[in-house]
Motif scaffolding. Structure first.
Motif, short mmCIF file in Angstrom:
data_model
loop_
_atom_site.label_atom_id
_atom_site.label_comp_id
_atom_site.label_asym_id
_atom_site.label_seq_id
_atom_site.Cartn_x
_atom_site.Cartn_y
_atom_site.Cartn_z
N GLU A 77 49.21 32.44 53.97
CA GLU A 77 49.04 33.84 53.58
C GLU A 77 47.74 34.06 52.80
OE1 GLU A 77 53.62 35.45 53.21
OE2 GLU A 77 52.63 34.71 51.40
N VAL A 78 47.22 35.27 52.90
CA VAL A 78 46.10 35.71 52.07
C VAL A 78 46.66 36.67 51.03
CG1 VAL A 78 43.97 37.04 51.98
CG2 VAL A 78 44.33 35.40 53.83
N LEU A 79 46.52 36.32 49.77
CA LEU A 79 46.95 37.20 48.69
C LEU A 79 45.92 38.29 48.50
CD1 LEU A 79 48.29 34.63 46.12
CD2 LEU A 79 49.47 36.74 46.71
N VAL A 80 46.35 39.54 48.53
CA VAL A 80 45.47 40.69 48.33
C VAL A 80 45.88 41.34 47.02
CG1 VAL A 80 44.63 42.86 49.27
CG2 VAL A 80 45.26 40.99 50.82
N LEU A 81 45.03 41.21 46.01
CA LEU A 81 45.37 41.65 44.66
C LEU A 81 44.59 42.91 44.30
CD1 LEU A 81 45.20 38.16 42.89
CD2 LEU A 81 47.08 39.17 44.20
N THR A 82 45.30 43.95 43.92
CA THR A 82 44.67 45.24 43.63
C THR A 82 45.23 45.82 42.34
OG1 THR A 82 46.32 46.61 44.77
CG2 THR A 82 44.56 45.67 46.12
N MET A 83 44.56 46.87 41.88
CA MET A 83 45.03 47.69 40.76
C MET A 83 44.86 49.14 41.16
SD MET A 83 43.49 45.72 37.37
CE MET A 83 41.77 46.10 37.74
N PRO A 84 45.45 50.08 40.41
CA PRO A 84 45.24 51.49 40.75
C PRO A 84 43.77 51.86 40.82
CG PRO A 84 47.05 51.28 39.20
CD PRO A 84 46.45 49.92 39.34
N LEU A 91 41.92 39.14 37.18
CA LEU A 91 43.33 39.00 37.59
C LEU A 91 43.67 37.56 37.93
CD1 LEU A 91 43.85 42.11 39.91
CD2 LEU A 91 44.32 41.88 37.45
N ILE A 92 42.64 36.74 38.17
CA ILE A 92 42.84 35.35 38.59
C ILE A 92 41.89 34.44 37.82
CG2 ILE A 92 42.31 33.74 40.49
CD1 ILE A 92 44.93 34.88 41.00
N GLY A 93 42.43 33.30 37.40
CA GLY A 93 41.64 32.22 36.85
C GLY A 93 42.13 30.91 37.45
N GLU A 94 41.70 29.82 36.88
CA GLU A 94 42.00 28.50 37.44
C GLU A 94 43.49 28.25 37.58
OE1 GLU A 94 41.53 23.76 36.34
OE2 GLU A 94 40.99 25.31 34.88
N LEU A 95 44.29 28.59 36.56
CA LEU A 95 45.70 28.21 36.58
C LEU A 95 46.50 28.98 37.62
CD1 LEU A 95 46.34 27.80 32.74
CD2 LEU A 95 45.67 26.09 34.44
N LEU A 96 46.23 30.27 37.76
CA LEU A 96 46.90 31.04 38.82
C LEU A 96 46.42 30.59 40.20
CD1 LEU A 96 47.04 34.62 37.31
CD2 LEU A 96 49.00 33.31 38.16
N LEU A 109 41.98 37.65 48.16
CA LEU A 109 41.07 38.79 48.10
C LEU A 109 41.44 39.57 46.84
CD1 LEU A 109 38.99 40.81 49.12
CD2 LEU A 109 40.75 41.78 50.61
N VAL A 110 40.50 39.62 45.90
CA VAL A 110 40.79 40.19 44.58
C VAL A 110 39.92 41.43 44.37
CG1 VAL A 110 40.95 39.71 42.11
CG2 VAL A 110 41.24 37.84 43.76
N ASP A 111 40.56 42.59 44.39
CA ASP A 111 39.82 43.84 44.18
C ASP A 111 39.71 44.11 42.68
OD1 ASP A 111 38.40 46.06 45.00
OD2 ASP A 111 40.17 47.34 45.12
N ALA A 112 39.20 43.10 41.99
CA ALA A 112 39.01 43.10 40.54
C ALA A 112 38.13 41.89 40.27
CB ALA A 112 40.36 43.02 39.81
N ALA A 113 38.26 41.29 39.08
CA ALA A 113 37.43 40.14 38.74
C ALA A 113 38.22 38.84 38.79
CB ALA A 113 36.85 40.33 37.34
N TRP A 131 34.20 41.14 41.24
CA TRP A 131 33.37 40.77 40.09
C TRP A 131 33.72 39.37 39.61
CZ3 TRP A 131 35.95 45.63 39.92
CH2 TRP A 131 35.12 46.76 40.04
N LEU A 132 32.77 38.78 38.88
CA LEU A 132 33.01 37.57 38.09
C LEU A 132 32.91 38.00 36.62
CD1 LEU A 132 30.68 35.08 40.02
CD2 LEU A 132 33.08 35.67 40.51
N ARG A 133 34.04 38.03 35.92
CA ARG A 133 34.06 38.47 34.53
C ARG A 133 35.13 37.66 33.77
NH1 ARG A 133 30.44 41.17 36.37
NH2 ARG A 133 29.88 43.32 35.88
N VAL A 134 34.90 37.48 32.47
CA VAL A 134 35.85 36.72 31.68
C VAL A 134 36.91 37.60 31.00
CG1 VAL A 134 34.23 34.86 31.25
CG2 VAL A 134 34.37 36.74 29.62
N ARG A 135 36.72 38.91 31.00
CA ARG A 135 37.69 39.79 30.34
C ARG A 135 39.06 39.60 30.98
NH1 ARG A 135 37.82 46.33 30.93
NH2 ARG A 135 39.73 46.71 29.76
N GLY A 136 40.05 39.22 30.18
CA GLY A 136 41.37 38.90 30.70
C GLY A 136 42.28 40.10 30.83
#
Length: 220
Positions: A77-84, A91-96, A109-113, A131-136
């Protein structure tokens, strides 16, 4: 597996063909439909995947739904992660991502960072992000799983096929995946024949009949 996902089953041959074709060929073969028209960062260079979508609509700036989704991911499967509203929140880092890889996900596919980029590249799971961002993100809102989501102007329904490579992303409706795969295969075969003629020194200007059209119209 839900009835929805049973109905969305796509054969491995279809997935293999769409993967081999890649985003550009699949987009053209689909009649130029399904383009996810947004700039994406290919976190792991050189990767190319296609897979059935597992969709996630998170709460705004929140990834609690991603944690729940990891318990449901099935191989391929391809996980497609979105927000409003897309925002540079990770939304994703190493552990997830590790959980997704262990579950056998084809990619994300992450429609966020995303963050932990060095670690993600070492992990090797194909990931595309806005994006590539560290804001959690927070973990307050449950969000929704296996629902229709919008990414880059395209609708992705659970069970649709998402194709991702260095060119970006395209979505193929689950009901037309086999038809698009057949058209993609035909396009690839045609391009193989065309490439051989170009390698032999011919010109696309002639092979596409453009010279003849221009000459008949009196163009210079």
């Amino acid at each position: 597996m839900s009835e929805l996902r049973d109905a969305a089953a796509v054969g491995p041959g279809v997935i293999d063909t769409l993967t081999a074709g890649g985003v550009a060929a699949v987009f053209e073969a689909a009649g130029r439909r399904g383009l996810i028209d947004v700039d994406l960062v290919q976190v792991v260079p050189g990767t190319r995947v296609a897979g059935v979508a597992r969709t996630v609509r998170c709460g705004q700036d929140d990834n609690r739904a991603v944690h729940e989704a990891m318990t449901l991911v099935r191989p391929g499967e391809v996980l497609v992660l979105t927000m409003p509203e897309p925002a540079p929140v990770a939304l994703i880092g190493e552990l997830l991502a590790t959980q997704a890889k262990v579950a056998g996900a084809a990619g994300l596919l992450v429609d966020a960072a995303v963050r932990d980029v060095d670690e993600l590249r070492e992990l090797g799971l194909p990931i595309w992000a806005r994006w590539l961002r560290v804001r959690g993100a927070t973990k307050r809102e449950r969000g929704s799983l296996d629902v229709s989501v919008r990414v880059g102007g395209a609708t992705v329904d659970p069970g649709d096929v998402v194709v991702l490579d260095a060119d970006g992303a395209v979505v193929v409706a689950r009901g037309s995946a086999a038809e698009v795969a057949t058209a993609t295969r035909s396009r690839m075969e045609k391009e193989t024949r065309l490439r051989a003629r170009l390698d032999a020194g011919e010109f696309s200007y002639d092979l596409h009949g453009l010279r003849a059209q221009d000459e008949s119209a009196g163009s210079h």
